[in-house]
Design an enzyme around this catalytic site. Structure first.
Site, mmCIF file in Angstrom:
data_model
loop_
_atom_site.group_PDB
_atom_site.id
_atom_site.type_symbol
_atom_site.label_atom_id
_atom_site.label_comp_id
_atom_site.label_asym_id
_atom_site.label_seq_id
_atom_site.Cartn_x
_atom_site.Cartn_y
_atom_site.Cartn_z
ATOM 1 N N GLY A 180 45.704 42.801 45.265
ATOM 2 C CA GLY A 180 44.638 41.889 44.861
ATOM 3 C C GLY A 180 43.277 42.368 45.294
ATOM 4 N N GLY A 227 42.668 45.624 47.194
ATOM 5 C CA GLY A 227 43.497 45.770 48.372
ATOM 6 C C GLY A 227 44.794 45.021 48.151
ATOM 7 N N ASP A 240 35.441 34.287 37.404
ATOM 8 C CA ASP A 240 36.666 35.021 37.116
ATOM 9 C C ASP A 240 37.860 34.066 37.037
ATOM 10 O OD1 ASP A 240 38.001 37.315 36.434
ATOM 11 O OD2 ASP A 240 38.275 38.033 38.492
ATOM 12 N N VAL A 251 47.803 42.046 49.353
ATOM 13 C CA VAL A 251 47.961 40.732 49.961
ATOM 14 C C VAL A 251 49.303 40.706 50.678
ATOM 15 C CG1 VAL A 251 47.983 38.253 49.578
ATOM 16 C CG2 VAL A 251 46.642 39.721 48.077
ATOM 17 N N GLY A 309 51.534 41.282 46.939
ATOM 18 C CA GLY A 309 50.995 41.829 45.704
ATOM 19 C C GLY A 309 49.705 42.563 45.968
#
Ligand SMILES: *[C@@H]1O[C@H](CO)[C@@H](O)[C@H](O)[C@H]1NC(C)=O
Ligand SMILES: *[C@@H]1O[C@H](CO)[C@@H](O)[C@H](O)[C@H]1NC(C)=O
Ligand SMILES: *[C@@H]1O[C@H](CO)[C@@H](O)[C@H](O)[C@H]1NC(C)=O
Ligand SMILES: *[C@@H]1O[C@H](CO)[C@@H](O)[C@H](O)[C@H]1NC(C)=O
Ligand SMILES: *[C@@H]1O[C@H](CO)[C@@H](O)[C@H](O)[C@H]1NC(C)=O
Ligand SMILES: *[C@@H]1O[C@H](CO)[C@@H](O)[C@H](O)[C@H]1NC(C)=O
Ligand SMILES: *[C@@H]1O[C@H](CO)[C@@H](O)[C@H](O)[C@H]1NC(C)=O
Ligand SMILES: *[C@@H]1O[C@H](CO)[C@@H](O)[C@H](O)[C@H]1NC(C)=O
Ligand SMILES: *[C@@H]1O[C@H](CO)[C@@H](O)[C@H](O)[C@H]1NC(C)=O
Ligand SMILES: *[C@@H]1O[C@H](CO)[C@@H](O)[C@H](O)[C@H]1NC(C)=O
Length: 806
Positions: A504, A507, A619, A509, A502
């Site tokens: 993330g 950048g 977050d 992953v 994915g």
């Protein structure tokens, strides 16, 4: 007898110079048939008024040469500080008058400003309206009143760029910024702010104006406000009165540090809305109210440019078609190399820029696919760019068509599926050959240029190398650092970065397997300084800590401008895949949800209370909670986290995080670990209800989960909120509602009333009870009771000032 009626005139000492101390008598009011001239002198007060805190005068202020004058209202704390006065209103904005200009309050009741050449520059046009006099009120409002003492005209109805304590800005009125700080003409600039039916909006001038800030008052279908809507500057807040009526109960407020001295609000030439306060001899900025992040201000990077979020680095929206206005100052923006021409659309194209977003939030088309969006821009001559953003399905998104492009900002593709399509013009073949000819002609020049560039590049490369080495050295010095991997190791482990899990944190992953068979996830961060910052934040905060409910950072790797973080692989991905109805793979049962909730709470409690340094994650959201094979939850993604000394409780930082999960006090830059508690409360509620905090598929009044929660609590129908897709959740409804109370505790608007994470763990494990007497008003973000700023009581001047030095 009120002091104010008795005290309609003041003695003041104008401290023009220590040598001459003229004693002058000033009035708060003026009669008809009065004229004033600037008489080529700087600063001529005409009227004077004030309250305990602030003093106001109106009069001319001219340039150093005694010419270029503005007729203005000024604010300053008291009579001895008038030299520090600031302009809060001007009649002739943008039209400076000569030193021999006249302000004439005519017998007919008109107030007019005549330039030295006799031309009328400004007038109230109130002749024949029975005007009886003029009054500069205690709150800095210049009023023309009639014989009934009713207001015929007032400066508050025609505000410029400032708002005074107690002043209301009504629907239809706007503050407009000035062109720049250095430009004394006060000419109107690019920004404005005003109130609408549904909230406070700030705009950048364009056709049509583009809103870059909005503070919405959610409609409740019960508009009891009979009068006009307004925003009011009070001591401690900027308050919106939209659906509620005066005076005690604003719908929502923006927090302002309470005034210890005189304050005023000003819309700055860069779009910031700032609060200034007079402190120890000068005006200082005490608050920046529209806390949207620098990259969300339309002109942070000028026109046609991209702002790298968080870092405020500017670049053009494609070097091929845009060039910087000034190479040394990238924040001045970029201009088109070939301007768009509507009569040659066949030579136009749309350039795609991935992962950028524009600051506007009202879509021109909703629920359309990307191609429809692009097509709409192609067809519309005035369209310079289309922005497309979708949520769960690429075929249904929001489309924004822009006739003017200001600063756009980069977004993290993990949280946004957003792209821009920027219209560019290609030169026709005729132009190309022309350019080629020119190019050939300047080959010799180019050669010299090339040489210079080459030397420049070598220098930069050399310098970079030094930087990287320093950085890496620094990393190795950190105590308890995880492994450093080599790039080759990671390349092999991830089979040349082939299995992407994915997107993330700036950048991608990738999945990988180490030689010892250990499965890993490799996050590759790519980019500029702010990515490095996020990388360091992550390595520093979790590199040396281990907890079963925190993601384990196995190691890292740095290679030029690429940074890699290596984690344990989490086979069940992130929590958001499991909790929202509609798009989950499998409905989790009550026990699993409870376990996940306790896991997250324990992870956070560890971060906040048990580490050597307190770590605030900042977050927390389902996307950042990862699940292993056994659904053990682990808090991840520490890219925004803050390390704080144990003794330190608050730290000022700029607001980041994800809308919906950000605690209200963060908007006023108060960051404590209670911000994580709030985000945890939101996640908790999402898990219990099985829906997203913002859910556009719901009816409008339910799209914010907090509104639904509040309503259900008021109506005593919390049981209905438990995730309906899950029979198991329905069976455990009462326990679910008990846990909703934990959420309510975590979501207290006043952050001081939220529990610590360790208390939450105790409650969840049955060792403690939720505090009673909770505030269930989650949507009224008023931070404190407003107090009215314009006090009526006068304080007589200290006699020392009245008598003055002689
Ligand atoms: C205005 O007129 C009234 C009545 O004629 C007079 O008493 C007062 O002094 C005048 N004010 C000024 C500022 O001239
Ligand atoms: C303007 O200034 C001149 C010279 O300084 C002075 O004689 C005159 O009285 C002033 N006029 C007014 C209206 O103050
Ligand atoms: C002020 O305006 C009135 C009406 O227009 C005019 O008669 C008068 O001469 C003006 N006064 C001055 C000083 O210009
Ligand atoms: C001028 O305004 C003040 C309030 O700021 C008021 O108290 C005073 O009565 C007013 N004066 C006149 C003449 O209207
Ligand atoms: C202020 O701005 C105006 C319009 O942009 C310009 O004509 C004027 O020269 C500027 N003045 C100064 C002092 O910069
Ligand atoms: C609307 O507001 C009034 C007064 O606050 C209240 O009595 C009434 O119940 C409200 N109606 C609805 C539908 O909320
Ligand atoms: C604003 O409120 C604070 C606290 O309520 C108080 O201490 C302060 O004096 C007030 N300031 C003004 C200008 O009224
Ligand atoms: C935003 O801009 C201001 C002024 O340029 C700067 O002081 C501040 O650090 C910036 N904030 C961020 C988060 O970049
Ligand atoms: C297109 O319009 C521009 C002016 O807007 C004009 O200079 C140009 O010649 C036109 N080109 C064509 C092909 O009509
Ligand atoms: C982005 O799109 C994908 C599908 O293409 C979707 O699964 C994902 O949830 C979207 N992300 C966001 C943040 O909306």
């Amino acid at each position: 007898m009120r002091i104010s009626t008795f005290f309609s005139a003041f003695f003041i000492i104008l401290m023009l110079s220590p040598a001459t101390v003229p004693l002058k008598f000033y009035y708060q009011t003026a009669n008809l048939s009065t004229t004033w001239t600037t008489n080529y002198s700087d600063y001529q007060p005409m009227l004077l008024s004030g309250n305990k805190l602030a003093t106001f005068t109106c009069g001319f202020r001219c340039g150093a040469d005694g010419t270029s004058c503005l007729f203005s209202i000024f604010i300053f704390p008291n009579y001895v500080t008038y030299g520090r006065s600031e302009v809060v209103w001007s009649a002739n904005r943008g039209y400076l008058v000569r030193g021999d200009a006249i302000l004439n309050f005519t017998a007919a009741g008109d107030l007019m400003l005549k330039d030295g050449d006799g031309s009328i520059v400004w007038a109230t046009n109130t002749a024949g309206k029975a005007v009886a006099g003029m009054n500069l009120t205690d709150s800095g409002n210049l009023v023309l009143f009639d014989d009934q003492n009713l207001v015929v005209w007032q400066s508050f109805d025609d505000p410029t760029d400032s708002l005074l304590p107690g002043q209301k800005l009504y629907q239809g009125q706007k503050l407009k910024s000035s062109v720049s700080l250095s430009n004394s003409s006060g000419r109107e600039g690019m920004f404005s702010i005003g109130i609408t039916d549904i909230g406070l909006f700030a705009y950048v001038e364009s056709n049509p104006p583009q809103a870059f800030y909005r503070m919405l008052v959610y409609p409740n279908g019960n508009d009891t406000h009979k009068g006009r809507r307004y925003v009011r500057f009070l001591n401690g807040s900027l308050s919106l009165f939209i659906r509620s009526s005066e005076p005690s109960d604003p719908d929502v407020s923006i927090y302002i540090p309470t005034a210890s001295s005189v304050q005023y609000i000003k819309l700055m030439s860069d779009g910031h809305l700032k609060v200034f306060e007079y402190q120890s001899g000068g005006w200082i900025e005490v608050a920046d109210l529209l806390n949207v992040g620098n990259c969300s201000y339309p002109l942070t990077c000028g026109r046609n440019s991209i702002c790298l979020a968080g870092q405020q680095q500017c670049s053009c929206a494609g070097r091929e078609h845009f060039r910087p206005v000034n190479d040394r100052q990238p924040n001045l923006g970029c201009s088109e190399i070939t301007p768009l021409r509507c009569n040659s659309t066949q030579d136009q194209d749309l350039n795609t820029v991935e992962n950028v977003k524009y600051f506007t939030s009202t879509a021109d088309m909703e629920g359309v696919n990307m191609e429809t969006c692009k097509q709409a821009c192609r067809k519309k001559c005035s369209c310079k760019a289309a922005f497309y953003q979708y949520y769960s399905h690429v075929s249904s998104g929001d489309c924004f068509l822009l006739s003017e492009i200001f600063t756009m900002k980069t977004v993290d593709p993990l949280y946004y599926n957003a792209s821009a399509f920027i219209k560019v013009q290609y030169v026709t073949s005729h132009h190309v050959s022309h350019q080629v000819a020119r190019l050939v002609g300047s080959t010799v020049g180019s050669f010299v240029l090339l040489l210079v560039v080459a030397i420049g590049v070598m220098y930069v490369v050399y310098k970079r190398k030094g930087d990287t080495e320093m950085e890496e050295g620094y990393l190795d010095q950190l105590p308890g650092m995880p492994n450093r991997f080599s790039y080759e190791e990671l390349k092999t482990a991830t089979e040349n970065f082939s299995k992407k899990l994915g997107q993330g944190g700036f950048g991608s992953v990738f999945e990988g397997t180490l030689v010892d068979g250990m499965k890993i996830a490799v996050k590759c961060l790519e980019g500029f300084a702010q990515v490095k910052k996020s990388f360091l934040a992550e390595v520093q905060s979790i590199g040396s800590i281990h907890h079963v409910n925190l993601i384990r950072l196995r190691g890292f790797c740095t290679l030029k401008s690429q940074w890699f973080l290596v984690y344990d692989f989490m086979s069940n991905g992130s929590l958001d895949r499991w909790i929202y109805h509609g798009n989950r793979e499998h409905v989790l049962e009550w026990e699993s949800r409870k376990k996940i909730i306790i896991d997250i709470a324990k992870g956070l409690a560890y971060l906040h209370e048990e580490c050597r340094q307190k770590i605030i994650h900042l977050d927390i959201k389902p996307q950042n909670i990862l699940l292993d094979d056994n659904f053990n939850a682990k808090v991840s993604d520490f890219g925004l986290s803050k390390l704080i000394n144990k003794s330190q409780t608050e730290v000022m930082t700029s607001i980041k995080g994800t809308p919906g999960y950000i605690a209200p006090e963060c908007w006023s830059s108060i960051i404590t670990e209670k911000a994580d508690v709030y985000s945890f409360g939101i996640v908790l509620l999402e898990i219990l209800c099985g829906r997203k905090i913002f859910d556009r598929s719901q009816s409008e009044e339910s799209w914010h989960l907090l509104f639904v929660f509040q309503k259900c609590w008021e109506e005593g129908t919390l049981l209905d909120l438990a995730d309906r897709d899950s029979e198991d959740m329905q069976v455990h409804k009462t326990e679910v509602v008990e846990m909703m109370k934990v959420a309510a505790w975590c979501l207290q608007t006043n952050y001081k009333r939220r529990p610590s994470m360790s208390s939450v763990v105790k409650v969840l494990e049955g060792g403690m009870h939720v505090e009673t007497n909770l505030d269930y008003d989650f949507t009224n973000l008023r931070i404190q009771e407003p107090t009215v700023g314009d006090q009526k009581d006068f304080t007589l001047l200290p006699s020392s000032i009245l008598s003055g030095p002689r």
